[in-house]
Write a protein that holds these residues in place. Structure first.
Motif, PDB file in Angstrom:
ATOM      1  N   LEU A   1     -24.827   4.962  -8.890  1.00  0.00           N
ATOM      2  CA  LEU A   1     -23.582   5.320  -9.582  1.00  0.00           C
ATOM      3  C   LEU A   1     -23.225   4.225 -10.575  1.00  0.00           C
ATOM      4  O   LEU A   1     -22.220   3.518 -10.430  1.00  0.00           O
ATOM      5  CB  LEU A   1     -22.453   5.502  -8.552  1.00  0.00           C
ATOM      6  N   PRO A   2     -24.015   4.034 -11.616  1.00  0.00           N
ATOM      7  CA  PRO A   2     -23.796   2.908 -12.538  1.00  0.00           C
ATOM      8  C   PRO A   2     -22.492   2.994 -13.319  1.00  0.00           C
ATOM      9  O   PRO A   2     -22.019   1.976 -13.837  1.00  0.00           O
ATOM     10  CB  PRO A   2     -25.009   2.985 -13.473  1.00  0.00           C
ATOM     11  N   GLN A   3     -21.892   4.184 -13.403  1.00  0.00           N
ATOM     12  CA  GLN A   3     -20.677   4.336 -14.205  1.00  0.00           C
ATOM     13  C   GLN A   3     -19.478   3.583 -13.640  1.00  0.00           C
ATOM     14  O   GLN A   3     -18.499   3.344 -14.353  1.00  0.00           O
ATOM     15  CB  GLN A   3     -20.329   5.832 -14.363  1.00  0.00           C
ATOM     16  N   TYR A   4     -19.554   3.185 -12.368  1.00  0.00           N
ATOM     17  CA  TYR A   4     -18.400   2.507 -11.757  1.00  0.00           C
ATOM     18  C   TYR A   4     -18.502   0.983 -11.788  1.00  0.00           C
ATOM     19  O   TYR A   4     -17.506   0.301 -11.554  1.00  0.00           O
ATOM     20  CB  TYR A   4     -18.223   2.968 -10.306  1.00  0.00           C
ATOM     21  N   GLY A   5     -19.656   0.418 -12.033  1.00  0.00           N
ATOM     22  CA  GLY A   5     -19.792  -1.037 -12.079  1.00  0.00           C
ATOM     23  C   GLY A   5     -19.695  -1.720 -10.729  1.00  0.00           C
ATOM     24  O   GLY A   5     -19.224  -2.857 -10.630  1.00  0.00           O
ATOM     25  N   PHE A   6     -20.162  -1.057  -9.670  1.00  0.00           N
ATOM     26  CA  PHE A   6     -20.046  -1.607  -8.323  1.00  0.00           C
ATOM     27  C   PHE A   6     -20.729  -2.969  -8.171  1.00  0.00           C
ATOM     28  O   PHE A   6     -20.293  -3.796  -7.380  1.00  0.00           O
ATOM     29  CB  PHE A   6     -20.630  -0.643  -7.291  1.00  0.00           C
ATOM     30  N   ALA A   7     -21.806  -3.199  -8.898  1.00  0.00           N
ATOM     31  CA  ALA A   7     -22.533  -4.462  -8.774  1.00  0.00           C
ATOM     32  C   ALA A   7     -21.690  -5.639  -9.237  1.00  0.00           C
ATOM     33  O   ALA A   7     -21.912  -6.776  -8.804  1.00  0.00           O
ATOM     34  CB  ALA A   7     -23.834  -4.411  -9.577  1.00  0.00           C
ATOM     35  N   VAL A   8     -20.706  -5.379 -10.091  1.00  0.00           N
ATOM     36  CA  VAL A   8     -19.869  -6.461 -10.636  1.00  0.00           C
ATOM     37  C   VAL A   8     -18.651  -6.705  -9.750  1.00  0.00           C
ATOM     38  O   VAL A   8     -18.415  -7.826  -9.284  1.00  0.00           O
ATOM     39  CB  VAL A   8     -19.425  -6.134 -12.077  1.00  0.00           C
ATOM     40  N   HIS A   9     -17.871  -5.660  -9.494  1.00  0.00           N
ATOM     41  CA  HIS A   9     -16.601  -5.858  -8.759  1.00  0.00           C
ATOM     42  C   HIS A   9     -16.695  -5.526  -7.282  1.00  0.00           C
ATOM     43  O   HIS A   9     -15.733  -5.722  -6.531  1.00  0.00           O
ATOM     44  CB  HIS A   9     -15.481  -5.038  -9.406  1.00  0.00           C
TER      45      HIS A   9
ATOM     46  N   THR B   1     -10.139  -3.664  -9.805  1.00  0.00           N
ATOM     47  CA  THR B   1     -10.102  -4.486 -11.014  1.00  0.00           C
ATOM     48  C   THR B   1      -9.804  -3.566 -12.188  1.00  0.00           C
ATOM     49  O   THR B   1      -9.945  -2.339 -12.080  1.00  0.00           O
ATOM     50  CB  THR B   1     -11.452  -5.190 -11.244  1.00  0.00           C
ATOM     51  N   PRO B   2      -9.404  -4.114 -13.338  1.00  0.00           N
ATOM     52  CA  PRO B   2      -9.185  -3.261 -14.520  1.00  0.00           C
ATOM     53  C   PRO B   2     -10.417  -2.429 -14.885  1.00  0.00           C
ATOM     54  O   PRO B   2     -10.293  -1.268 -15.281  1.00  0.00           O
ATOM     55  CB  PRO B   2      -8.836  -4.273 -15.621  1.00  0.00           C
ATOM     56  N   VAL B   3     -11.609  -3.018 -14.770  1.00  0.00           N
ATOM     57  CA  VAL B   3     -12.843  -2.281 -15.084  1.00  0.00           C
ATOM     58  C   VAL B   3     -13.020  -1.106 -14.118  1.00  0.00           C
ATOM     59  O   VAL B   3     -13.359   0.009 -14.518  1.00  0.00           O
ATOM     60  CB  VAL B   3     -14.058  -3.222 -15.029  1.00  0.00           C
ATOM     61  N   HIS B   4     -12.774  -1.350 -12.837  1.00  0.00           N
ATOM     62  CA  HIS B   4     -12.919  -0.298 -11.835  1.00  0.00           C
ATOM     63  C   HIS B   4     -11.868   0.794 -12.052  1.00  0.00           C
ATOM     64  O   HIS B   4     -12.163   1.992 -11.965  1.00  0.00           O
ATOM     65  CB  HIS B   4     -12.791  -0.896 -10.434  1.00  0.00           C
ATOM     66  N   ASP B   5     -10.639   0.385 -12.319  1.00  0.00           N
ATOM     67  CA  ASP B   5      -9.579   1.370 -12.567  1.00  0.00           C
ATOM     68  C   ASP B   5      -9.902   2.244 -13.774  1.00  0.00           C
ATOM     69  O   ASP B   5      -9.665   3.462 -13.763  1.00  0.00           O
ATOM     70  CB  ASP B   5      -8.240   0.663 -12.783  1.00  0.00           C
ATOM     71  N   ALA B   6     -10.454   1.623 -14.827  1.00  0.00           N
ATOM     72  CA  ALA B   6     -10.826   2.393 -16.018  1.00  0.00           C
ATOM     73  C   ALA B   6     -11.935   3.384 -15.690  1.00  0.00           C
ATOM     74  O   ALA B   6     -11.924   4.529 -16.169  1.00  0.00           O
ATOM     75  CB  ALA B   6     -11.270   1.441 -17.130  1.00  0.00           C
ATOM     76  N   ALA B   7     -12.898   2.980 -14.857  1.00  0.00           N
ATOM     77  CA  ALA B   7     -13.978   3.893 -14.464  1.00  0.00           C
ATOM     78  C   ALA B   7     -13.449   5.041 -13.625  1.00  0.00           C
ATOM     79  O   ALA B   7     -13.887   6.192 -13.776  1.00  0.00           O
ATOM     80  CB  ALA B   7     -15.050   3.115 -13.702  1.00  0.00           C
ATOM     81  N   LEU B   8     -12.501   4.767 -12.746  1.00  0.00           N
ATOM     82  CA  LEU B   8     -11.879   5.827 -11.948  1.00  0.00           C
ATOM     83  C   LEU B   8     -11.161   6.826 -12.851  1.00  0.00           C
ATOM     84  O   LEU B   8     -11.234   8.037 -12.642  1.00  0.00           O
ATOM     85  CB  LEU B   8     -10.892   5.223 -10.949  1.00  0.00           C
ATOM     86  N   ALA B   9     -10.454   6.310 -13.855  1.00  0.00           N
ATOM     87  CA  ALA B   9      -9.733   7.192 -14.770  1.00  0.00           C
ATOM     88  C   ALA B   9     -10.698   8.044 -15.596  1.00  0.00           C
ATOM     89  O   ALA B   9     -10.421   9.216 -15.891  1.00  0.00           O
ATOM     90  CB  ALA B   9      -8.828   6.362 -15.689  1.00  0.00           C
TER      91      ALA B   9
END
Length: 265
Positions: free
Chosen positions: A194-202, A207-215
Motif C-alpha cells: 500500500l505505497p500510497q499511505y507512506g507507512f514505511a516513513v510514519h 502525521t500530516p503526510v498520513h492525514d493527507a493520504a487518508l483524505a
C-alpha cells in the motif's frame, strides 16, 4: 511506688514465618547497576526469572499493535550496555539490539494484534490482553513481571508497574526494542503493498503526510476504524457528512482512541 516499666520496641527479624511460609528478607534496591538494578535485586532474592513487557504501536491509527515479553540473562549488562527505551535509539541501533537480544535473551515472546482486533476490543483492552499473551508465550513461567507505566493483572506471577519502565528496567527496554523493530518491519512490508499511505516513513502514526493520504485515498483494511480520524476519513470517502469531534464524549474511555492518535510507542 514502683517505677513504671518501660517497654522497648520489639525488633522484628528480617525473615519471619507467616501463614504462607517464610517471608523473604526485605530487598534493598541500590542504583549502582543502572537500569539493571531492579531485575538484579529481584533475582538476588530468588524472585526470578524476571520478564519485562512493553508494546509498540499503541498510538498509531494504522497497522498492528505489537507486544513483547523478554527475560534477560542476569550477567548480560556489559554485553547489552546502552540498551534503553527503543524510542531513544536510532533505527540502526534498534536493529543491532534486536539481533543481539534474539541471540542472548533467556526467553522472549512477541504477539502481533491486528487492527480488526484492536477495533473490536479497544486499544487499551487489546494491549492488556496482548501483554498477558506475551507472558504466557514464554517457555518458562516468570517469577516476576515488570510492566511499563501501568499495572496489569493476570500474568500468573507477581507484577510491578514501573514508571518509565523502558528507561528504568533493562528487561522492559529489551521488550520495547523487540516490539518496535517487529512492528517497524511489518509497516515496511505493508508499505510495499500500500505505497500510497507512506507507512514505511510514519509507521502508521498520525502525521500530516498520513492525514493527507487518508483524505486522498480513504482508509485501508490496515487502518483502525475505532480511531476518530480514520472513521472520519471513511465517512468522507462514502460521501457522508463528517462530524468534528470536540473531545466532550467518546465511545471509548481510552484517550488515544478519543484523540485519534498519540505519540509513537
Amino acid at each position: 511506688m514502683a517505677a513504671p516499666v518501660r517497654r522497648g520496641r520489639r525488633r522484628v527479624p528480617s525473615t519471619s514465618l507467616t501463614a504462607d511460609g517464610w517471608r523473604p528478607e526485605r530487598a534493598v534496591v541500590r542504583r549502582s547497576a543502572g537500569n539493571w538494578t531492579l531485575q538484579s535485586t529481584l533475582h538476588r532474592h530468588g524472585l526470578g526469572p524476571v520478564a519485562g513487557v512493553d508494546e509498540a504501536g499503541r498510538g498509531a491509527c494504522a497497522g498492528p499493535l505489537v507486544v513483547a515479553a523478554c527475560v534477560l540473562r542476569p550477567g548480560d549488562a556489559q554485553r547489552l550496555a546502552g540498551l534503553t527505551d527503543s524510542k531513544l535509539l536510532t533505527a540502526a541501533a534498534r536493529e543491532e539490539y534486536f539481533e543481539l537480544l534474539t541471540r542472548r535473551a533467556v526467553d522472549l515472546s512477541v504477539v502481533v494484534i491486528p487492527p480488526r482486533e484492536i477495533d473490536r476490543r479497544g486499544v487499551h483492552a487489546a494491549n492488556i490482553e496482548g501483554m498477558r499473551r506475551a507472558v504466557a508465550g514464554l517457555a518458562q513461567r516468570p517469577g516476576y513481571v515488570l510492566t511499563d507505566g501501568f499495572p496489569v493483572r493476570g500474568f500468573g506471577a507477581p507484577a510491578l508497574a514501573v514508571p518509565k519502565g523502558d528507561l528504568v528496567a533493562a528487561c522492559v527496554a529489551a521488550a520495547s526494542v523487540l516490539a518496535k523493530v517487529t512492528r517497524d518491519r511489518i509497516m515496511v512490508e505493508l508499505d510495499e503493498r500500500l505505497p500510497q499511505y507512506g507507512f514505511a516513513v510514519h509507521k502508521g502514526y498520525c502525521t500530516p503526510v498520513h492525514d493527507a493520504a487518508l483524505a486522498a485515498h480513504g482508509p485501508s483494511a490496515e487502518h483502525r476504524y475505532s480511531f476518530v480520524n480514520v472513521a472520519g476519513a471513511a465517512a468522507a470517502a462514502r460521501g457522508e457528512p463528517v462530524l468534528v469531534h470536540n473531545g466532550a464524549s467518546t465511545p471509548s474511555e481510552d484517550p488515544v482512541v478519543a484523540a485519534g492518535g498519540g505519540v509513537a510507542s
